[in-house]
Scaffold this active site. Structure first.
Site, short mmCIF file in Angstrom:
data_model
loop_
_atom_site.label_atom_id
_atom_site.label_comp_id
_atom_site.label_asym_id
_atom_site.label_seq_id
_atom_site.Cartn_x
_atom_site.Cartn_y
_atom_site.Cartn_z
N GLU A 47 0.85 -1.21 0.00
CA GLU A 47 0.00 0.00 0.00
C GLU A 47 0.87 1.24 0.00
OE1 GLU A 47 -0.15 -2.62 1.96
OE2 GLU A 47 -2.16 -3.02 2.72
N CYS A 70 -2.71 -3.69 7.15
CA CYS A 70 -2.37 -3.90 8.56
C CYS A 70 -2.76 -2.69 9.41
CB CYS A 70 -0.90 -4.23 8.73
SG CYS A 70 0.19 -2.90 8.24
N ARG A 179 13.10 -25.50 -2.83
CA ARG A 179 13.81 -25.11 -1.61
C ARG A 179 13.74 -23.60 -1.42
NH1 ARG A 179 19.34 -28.74 -1.86
NH2 ARG A 179 18.30 -30.70 -1.37
N THR A 293 10.77 -40.80 7.16
CA THR A 293 10.37 -39.46 7.61
C THR A 293 9.07 -39.04 6.93
OG1 THR A 293 12.68 -38.95 7.98
CG2 THR A 293 11.19 -37.07 7.81
N1 LIG Z 1 14.87 -39.97 -4.00
C1 LIG Z 1 14.65 -39.08 -3.08
O1 LIG Z 1 13.98 -38.06 -3.28
C2 LIG Z 1 15.23 -39.30 -1.72
C3 LIG Z 1 15.10 -38.29 -0.76
C4 LIG Z 1 15.59 -38.54 0.52
C5 LIG Z 1 16.18 -39.75 0.80
N2 LIG Z 1 16.29 -40.68 -0.17
C6 LIG Z 1 16.87 -41.99 0.15
O2 LIG Z 1 16.11 -42.53 1.21
C7 LIG Z 1 16.99 -43.27 2.05
C8 LIG Z 1 16.84 -42.77 3.47
O3 LIG Z 1 15.51 -42.93 3.85
P1 LIG Z 1 15.16 -43.61 5.23
O4 LIG Z 1 13.70 -43.84 5.20
O5 LIG Z 1 16.05 -44.77 5.44
O6 LIG Z 1 15.60 -42.53 6.27
P2 LIG Z 1 15.12 -41.05 6.62
O7 LIG Z 1 13.66 -40.91 6.50
O8 LIG Z 1 15.99 -40.07 5.92
O9 LIG Z 1 15.53 -41.00 8.13
C9 LIG Z 1 14.88 -41.86 9.03
C10 LIG Z 1 15.42 -41.59 10.38
O10 LIG Z 1 15.10 -40.26 10.77
C11 LIG Z 1 14.77 -40.23 12.10
N3 LIG Z 1 13.38 -39.80 12.22
C12 LIG Z 1 12.61 -39.21 11.28
N4 LIG Z 1 11.41 -38.88 11.76
C13 LIG Z 1 11.41 -39.26 13.05
C14 LIG Z 1 10.46 -39.17 14.10
N5 LIG Z 1 9.24 -38.64 13.93
N6 LIG Z 1 10.80 -39.66 15.30
C15 LIG Z 1 11.99 -40.21 15.48
N7 LIG Z 1 12.93 -40.32 14.54
C16 LIG Z 1 12.64 -39.85 13.33
C17 LIG Z 1 15.10 -41.61 12.64
O11 LIG Z 1 16.48 -41.54 12.95
P3 LIG Z 1 17.39 -42.67 13.59
O12 LIG Z 1 17.69 -43.59 12.46
O13 LIG Z 1 18.64 -41.97 14.07
O14 LIG Z 1 16.60 -43.30 14.67
C18 LIG Z 1 14.82 -42.46 11.45
O15 LIG Z 1 15.41 -43.71 11.46
C19 LIG Z 1 18.38 -43.09 1.52
O16 LIG Z 1 18.72 -44.23 0.76
C20 LIG Z 1 18.29 -41.91 0.63
O17 LIG Z 1 19.18 -42.00 -0.44
C21 LIG Z 1 15.84 -40.49 -1.41
#
Ligand SMILES: NC(=O)c1ccc[n+]([C@@H]2O[C@H](COP(=O)([O-])OP(=O)(O)OC[C@H]3O[C@@H](n4cnc5c(N)ncnc54)[C@H](OP(=O)(O)O)[C@@H]3O)[C@@H](O)[C@H]2O)c1
Length: 361
Positions: A47, A70, A179, A293
């Site tokens: 504004e 505002c 991002r 996650t």
């Molecule tokens: N293609 C894509 O877009 C893409 C993107 C991201 C990742 N990736 C791939 O995905 C794989 C990783 O995925 P992922 O599922 O194994 O792992 P992740 O989701 O990256 O991480 C999981 C870990 O995060 C923690 N976590 C997340 N949320 C939580 C919550 N609410 N409470 C407690 N802990 C929580 C825990 O940690 P702790 O293990 O320490 O307990 C859990 O084991 C990799 O291979 C990566 O290359 C691909």
């Protein structure tokens, strides 16, 4: 009003925690005498910019603005007062400002000064323009967008967590734009361990530093990981169990801010995590995986949007990471459906953007 919206939309990823606002001043003869938009926190509001351009010509004119002006003193004086002083006769706004500091007070101030006020023109579009801002004020947490690059069979990585690369360069460039459009980027600890990402915005000609966050309940991350290196001005937040905070602060001193979270079920309380982000003025967060996650955010009912990049590729499920690595719902109708979808072809890959709506169990 469409012009006001178009002006507001120019500010892409630069106004948060403020909303995107555009304003157009039209005189009695139907001529535009002033137009402006809000660029960034601390810079003039839309504004003020439009009124500065209009000067005396604002007298008796109509101001079109996508959000309620505002009524409070922030870094700049209240826009409602500015409009009153300018002598405009009428204000047309798309929507009420959900910020509790405004929430109708701006309109009241204008009406008290004898200005005609109309509200609701292109309201739906206006809400979309400031989706994160509206949601953050209404729900008390940032907007959550889940983002992933998956194969056609819904896998995020091949055997042993290898995920580079599933999608092509166009999709990956668009991911950097996502991002930029969010205030923070978040991943699970598994992704940091597997991919060693830096999670920065890397776009030609753009300098944007976004807050980077990791959920790491056991805090078993390598302090030499890329995330903690480099010159990025964006801080790193490590969310962990309360019991890990003290030792974590020593281990990651100067590298990251370690924040304790209470437990929720068998994990960490994601609602509290989001509230902490909001207290750091994060209105939107891009959750970039991994599969565990993504599943946690869905199960907690804390996922609002999804950006899914799909590559024309089959990986196979055994030994890789699925897009949603959690308990399957009881039947398809109970799943999370993407609605209001928009599809964009990025070379060989397909991006689907949309809202997430959970079905009935
Ligand atoms: N293609 C894509 O877009 C893409 C993107 C991201 C990742 N990736 C791939 O995905 C794989 C990783 O995925 P992922 O599922 O194994 O792992 P992740 O989701 O990256 O991480 C999981 C870990 O995060 C923690 N976590 C997340 N949320 C939580 C919550 N609410 N409470 C407690 N802990 C929580 C825990 O940690 P702790 O293990 O320490 O307990 C859990 O084991 C990799 O291979 C990566 O290359 C691909």
């Amino acid at each position: 009003m469409e012009q006001a919206h178009a002006l507001a939309a120019i500010a892409e990823g630069t106004t948060s925690p403020n909303p995107r606002v555009g304003c157009v001043i039209v005189n009695a003869a139907g001529e535009v005498v002033g137009a402006g938009f809000h660029r960034a926190p601390g810079s003039p509001h839309a504004e003020a910019a439009a009124l500065a351009q209009a000067g005396e010509r604002a007298r008796g004119a109509t101001a079109y603005v996508n959000l309620e002006p505002c009524a409070h003193h922030g870094r700049t004086p209240p826009c409602a007062d500015h409009l009153i002083e300018s002598g405009v006769r009428r204000v047309v706004a798309s929507m009420v400002d959900p910020n509790p500091r405004v929430d109708g007070r701006g309109f009241q101030r204008l009406r008290d000064a004898g200005i005609e006020v109309e509200v609701g023109l292109l309201e739906e579009e206006a809400r979309r323009l400031n989706e994160a801002f509206c949601l953050a004020h209404e729900k008390g947490r940032p907007l959550v967008t889940l983002k992933a690059g998956a194969s056609l069979d819904g896998m995020l990585s091949a055997q042993a967590g290898v995920s580079q690369w599933i999608t092509g360069p166009l999709a990956r460039a668009f991911a950097h734009r996502l991002r930029m459009r969010h205030d923070a980027v978040l991943v699970g600890a598994g992704t940091v361990r597997a991919d060693d990402p830096s999670l920065t915005v890397r776009l030609p000609g753009v300098e944007a530093h976004r807050l980077r966050a990791v959920i790491a309940p056991r805090l078993d991350l390598d302090p030499r990981a890329k995330l903690f290196q480099g010159e990025s001005a964006a801080p790193v937040l490590l969310y962990t169990r309360e019991s890990e905070v003290e030792t974590g602060r020593e281990r990651f001193e100067g590298l990251a801010t370690v924040i304790g979270l209470p437990a929720a079920g068998d994990g960490l309380d994601l609602r509290r995590l989001l509230e902490d982000l909001l207290s750091r003025q994060v209105m939107s967060v891009l959750v970039e995986g991994g599969g565990a996650t993504v599943a946690r955010f869905l199960e907690a009912g804390l996922a609002d949007r999804m950006a899914l990049f799909q590559a024309p590729l089959l990986i196979g499920s055994d030994g890789g990471t699925p897009l949603v690595d959690g308990q399957a719902v009881s039947r398809p109708a109970a799943g999370w459906r993407m609605t209001d979808t928009r599809r964009i072809a990025l070379g060989p890959d397909l991006l689907t953007l949309g809202r997430l709506v959970q079905g009935e169990e």
